[in-house]
Design a protein around this motif. Structure first.
Motif, PDB file in Angstrom:
ATOM      1  N   ILE A  27     -45.040 -31.501   4.076  1.00 36.57           N
ATOM      2  CA  ILE A  27     -45.961 -30.553   4.449  1.00 36.57           C
ATOM      3  C   ILE A  27     -47.300 -29.935   4.323  1.00 36.57           C
ATOM      4  CG2 ILE A  27     -45.640 -28.505   5.482  1.00 36.57           C
ATOM      5  CD1 ILE A  27     -42.113 -28.326   5.271  1.00 36.57           C
ATOM      6  N   ASP A  28     -47.968 -29.530   4.722  1.00 37.57           N
ATOM      7  CA  ASP A  28     -49.750 -29.221   4.906  1.00 37.57           C
ATOM      8  C   ASP A  28     -49.607 -28.106   5.017  1.00 37.57           C
ATOM      9  OD1 ASP A  28     -51.963 -28.538   5.266  1.00 37.57           O
ATOM     10  OD2 ASP A  28     -52.436 -30.421   6.775  1.00 37.57           O
ATOM     11  N   ARG A  29     -49.453 -27.306   3.688  1.00 37.38           N
ATOM     12  CA  ARG A  29     -49.878 -26.089   4.207  1.00 37.38           C
ATOM     13  C   ARG A  29     -51.086 -24.980   4.616  1.00 37.38           C
ATOM     14  NH1 ARG A  29     -44.170 -24.499   4.220  1.00 37.38           N
ATOM     15  NH2 ARG A  29     -43.136 -25.285   2.783  1.00 37.38           N
ATOM     16  N   ILE A  30     -52.204 -26.063   3.958  1.00 33.68           N
ATOM     17  CA  ILE A  30     -52.989 -25.534   4.648  1.00 33.68           C
ATOM     18  C   ILE A  30     -53.432 -25.115   6.146  1.00 33.68           C
ATOM     19  CG2 ILE A  30     -55.541 -25.493   4.566  1.00 33.68           C
ATOM     20  CD1 ILE A  30     -55.260 -26.473   0.919  1.00 33.68           C
ATOM     21  N   SER A  31     -53.175 -26.378   6.587  1.00 32.07           N
ATOM     22  CA  SER A  31     -52.959 -26.277   7.894  1.00 32.07           C
ATOM     23  C   SER A  31     -52.410 -25.203   8.789  1.00 32.07           C
ATOM     24  CB  SER A  31     -53.229 -28.234   8.318  1.00 32.07           C
ATOM     25  OG  SER A  31     -54.098 -29.130   7.809  1.00 32.07           O
ATOM     26  N   GLU A  32     -51.494 -25.109   8.184  1.00 29.57           N
ATOM     27  CA  GLU A  32     -50.375 -24.123   8.617  1.00 29.57           C
ATOM     28  C   GLU A  32     -50.879 -22.209   9.073  1.00 29.57           C
ATOM     29  OE1 GLU A  32     -47.098 -24.433   7.338  1.00 29.57           O
ATOM     30  OE2 GLU A  32     -46.190 -25.555   7.623  1.00 29.57           O
ATOM     31  N   PRO A  34     -54.169 -19.524   9.677  1.00 29.18           N
ATOM     32  CA  PRO A  34     -54.734 -19.178  10.973  1.00 29.18           C
ATOM     33  C   PRO A  34     -55.974 -19.779  11.023  1.00 29.18           C
ATOM     34  CG  PRO A  34     -52.760 -17.825   9.968  1.00 29.18           C
ATOM     35  CD  PRO A  34     -53.211 -18.590   8.952  1.00 29.18           C
ATOM     36  N   ASP A  35     -57.014 -20.008  12.215  1.00 36.38           N
ATOM     37  CA  ASP A  35     -57.650 -20.433  12.282  1.00 36.38           C
ATOM     38  C   ASP A  35     -58.847 -19.515  11.898  1.00 36.38           C
ATOM     39  OD1 ASP A  35     -57.105 -21.973  13.310  1.00 36.38           O
ATOM     40  OD2 ASP A  35     -57.903 -21.722  15.842  1.00 36.38           O
ATOM     41  N   SER A  36     -58.649 -18.289  11.468  1.00 38.74           N
ATOM     42  CA  SER A  36     -59.011 -17.567  11.043  1.00 38.74           C
ATOM     43  C   SER A  36     -59.678 -17.380   9.482  1.00 38.74           C
ATOM     44  CB  SER A  36     -58.760 -15.977  11.573  1.00 38.74           C
ATOM     45  OG  SER A  36     -57.944 -15.195  10.196  1.00 38.74           O
ATOM     46  N   ILE A  37     -58.546 -17.942   8.657  1.00 39.03           N
ATOM     47  CA  ILE A  37     -58.530 -17.912   7.511  1.00 39.03           C
ATOM     48  C   ILE A  37     -59.126 -19.197   6.745  1.00 39.03           C
ATOM     49  CG2 ILE A  37     -56.968 -18.014   5.428  1.00 39.03           C
ATOM     50  CD1 ILE A  37     -55.083 -16.090   6.481  1.00 39.03           C
ATOM     51  N   LEU A  38     -58.841 -20.108   7.415  1.00 44.70           N
ATOM     52  CA  LEU A  38     -59.431 -21.337   7.448  1.00 44.70           C
ATOM     53  C   LEU A  38     -61.295 -21.674   7.382  1.00 44.70           C
ATOM     54  CD1 LEU A  38     -56.696 -23.617   9.320  1.00 44.70           C
ATOM     55  CD2 LEU A  38     -56.652 -23.293   7.157  1.00 44.70           C
ATOM     56  N   CYS A  39     -61.581 -20.931   8.493  1.00 44.63           N
ATOM     57  CA  CYS A  39     -63.258 -20.389   8.839  1.00 44.63           C
ATOM     58  C   CYS A  39     -63.008 -19.505   7.873  1.00 44.63           C
ATOM     59  CB  CYS A  39     -63.281 -19.683  10.248  1.00 44.63           C
ATOM     60  SG  CYS A  39     -62.604 -21.048  11.495  1.00 44.63           S
ATOM     61  N   HIS A  40     -62.692 -18.564   6.832  1.00 44.05           N
ATOM     62  CA  HIS A  40     -62.641 -17.699   5.939  1.00 44.05           C
ATOM     63  C   HIS A  40     -63.407 -19.328   4.299  1.00 44.05           C
ATOM     64  CE1 HIS A  40     -63.505 -14.108   3.271  1.00 44.05           C
ATOM     65  NE2 HIS A  40     -62.770 -14.771   2.922  1.00 44.05           N
ATOM     66  N   ILE A  41     -62.402 -19.671   4.555  1.00 43.28           N
ATOM     67  CA  ILE A  41     -62.552 -20.806   3.542  1.00 43.28           C
ATOM     68  C   ILE A  41     -63.954 -21.785   3.429  1.00 43.28           C
ATOM     69  CG2 ILE A  41     -61.645 -22.409   2.476  1.00 43.28           C
ATOM     70  CD1 ILE A  41     -58.823 -21.193   3.449  1.00 43.28           C
ATOM     71  N   LEU A  42     -64.060 -22.157   4.944  1.00 43.74           N
ATOM     72  CA  LEU A  42     -65.022 -23.449   4.932  1.00 43.74           C
ATOM     73  C   LEU A  42     -66.316 -22.568   4.628  1.00 43.74           C
ATOM     74  CD1 LEU A  42     -63.633 -24.975   8.158  1.00 43.74           C
ATOM     75  CD2 LEU A  42     -63.586 -25.876   6.411  1.00 43.74           C
ATOM     76  N   SER A  43     -66.439 -20.668   4.987  1.00 40.16           N
ATOM     77  CA  SER A  43     -66.892 -20.100   5.098  1.00 40.16           C
ATOM     78  C   SER A  43     -68.331 -20.242   3.777  1.00 40.16           C
ATOM     79  CB  SER A  43     -67.298 -18.569   5.978  1.00 40.16           C
ATOM     80  OG  SER A  43     -66.637 -17.893   4.526  1.00 40.16           O
ATOM     81  N   TYR A  44     -67.988 -20.810   2.701  1.00 42.18           N
ATOM     82  CA  TYR A  44     -68.204 -20.531   0.936  1.00 42.18           C
ATOM     83  C   TYR A  44     -68.632 -22.477   1.178  1.00 42.18           C
ATOM     84  CZ  TYR A  44     -66.126 -16.201   0.237  1.00 42.18           C
ATOM     85  OH  TYR A  44     -65.328 -14.897   0.106  1.00 42.18           O
TER      86      TYR A  44
END
Length: 322
Positions: A27-32, A34-44
């Motif tokens: 199971i890919d937990r990261i891909s589950e 929300p978009d807002s959290i993933l974008c926040h991670i990518l912002s670094y």
């Protein structure tokens, strides 16, 4: 018979647990998230690294286009232009552009303008040359709260050319000033400025720092010591709480009231050709006397051994290095 049945049950149970563990591991937990959290991670991440995540899966294909921060570090013009064209959000929180390869002024201005018209809050620029021209809209951006310029652009001189109503942090590192009064007009155009850091070479600008709002001030100058206007340092910051200076001291250095100052780190060197060390010593003592309310003072005068300190009385804790 009962023993065989019990053994089979154990095997089935073990096999069942193994399947569950394997399914859980896949199971890919990261891909589950929300978009807002993933974008926040990518912002670094640097923008080029953020874009590379688009190959992970369909879920990640366009996430990078919604990241509010843009970090470019010597990417070629085609990459920068493509990223800006494909972005799907209309605002920028942080815009960092380190571009130390050949590029036209027009292209640099276009990129910086792209950020300012999208209500950028923090901007960090470093170019190949001090001669690169910054767009005027950078100095009238109403949303900027932090600006760092290193080896890039020219600070305008005209009164009214600078209007940064929300800028709180300003760092200037080896920038070029259009005229002597440029620094004065720049600071006056920042009514809520709380932190100012300046690092300049000798003979660049009339060094007058005057602001009722600055609380942290860091100055690193290297003067020729020739007595010109560029050797004069004037500080008028009544709200100042922290001061750091690394500079050549001259008898023209002046400092206003510093009743709010709590901590100071002062590193002064002198010009060995100064003819009158008595006048020099008196001016230096008057300058140091402004630190009457300082609780923590580091004073480095290793190059001022001939200065007379017999009249210097220190009534607070001091770290003195001579």
């Amino acid at each position: 018979m009962a023993a065989i049945t019990e053994e089979q049950s154990r095997k089935r149970l073990k096999h069942s647990h193994g399947e569950v563990e394997q399914a859980t591991a896949s199971i890919d937990r990261i891909s589950e998230l929300p978009d807002s959290i993933l974008c926040h991670i990518l912002s670094y991440l640097r923008t080029n690294t953020s874009v590379r995540t688009s190959i992970l899966s369909r879920r990640w294909r366009y996430l990078w286009a919604y990241v509010p921060n843009l970090f470019f570090h010597n990417e070629n013009q085609e990459i920068v232009n493509s990223v800006m064209l494909l972005r799907r959000v209309q605002t920028i929180n942080i815009f960092r552009l380190f571009h130390e390869i050949e590029c036209t002024d027009y292209q640099l201005q276009t990129w910086v303008t792209f950020a300012t018209v999208r209500n950028v809050q923090k901007i960090d620029l470093r170019f190949l040359s001090k001669e690169d021209v910054l767009p005027r809209c950078l100095f009238t951006c109403k949303t900027l709260v932090s600006m760092r310029l290193r080896s890039c652009g020219v600070i305008p001189v005209r009164r009214g050319a600078v209007c940064l109503p929300h800028l709180k942090k300003l760092h200037l590192i080896y920038v070029r000033f259009e005229a002597d009064e440029s620094l004065i007009h720049l600071i006056s155009g920042c009514p809520v400025l709380a932190e100012l850091s300046i690092k300049l070479s000798h003979g660049t600008v009339y060094r007058n720092v005057s602001s009722p709002t600055i609380k942290r001030l860091m100055l690193n100058f290297r003067s020729r010591g020739n007595g010109g206007r560029s050797d004069r340092l004037e500080i008028n910051t009544p709200a100042l709480e922290y001061l750091k200076i690394s500079d050549s001291f001259s008898e023209h250095n002046k400092c206003g009231v510093l009743n709010s100052l709590v901590q100071a780190d002062i590193n002064l060197v002198n010009d060995h050709n100064i003819p009158d060390y008595v006048l020099y010593s008196r001016s230096l003592l008057e300058f140091i006397d402004r630190f009457c309310n300082v609780k923590r003072l580091k004073l480095v005068l290793s190059s001022c051994r001939k200065v007379c300190f017999r009249s210097l009385i220190i009534s607070f804790s001091i770290s003195l290095v001579i």
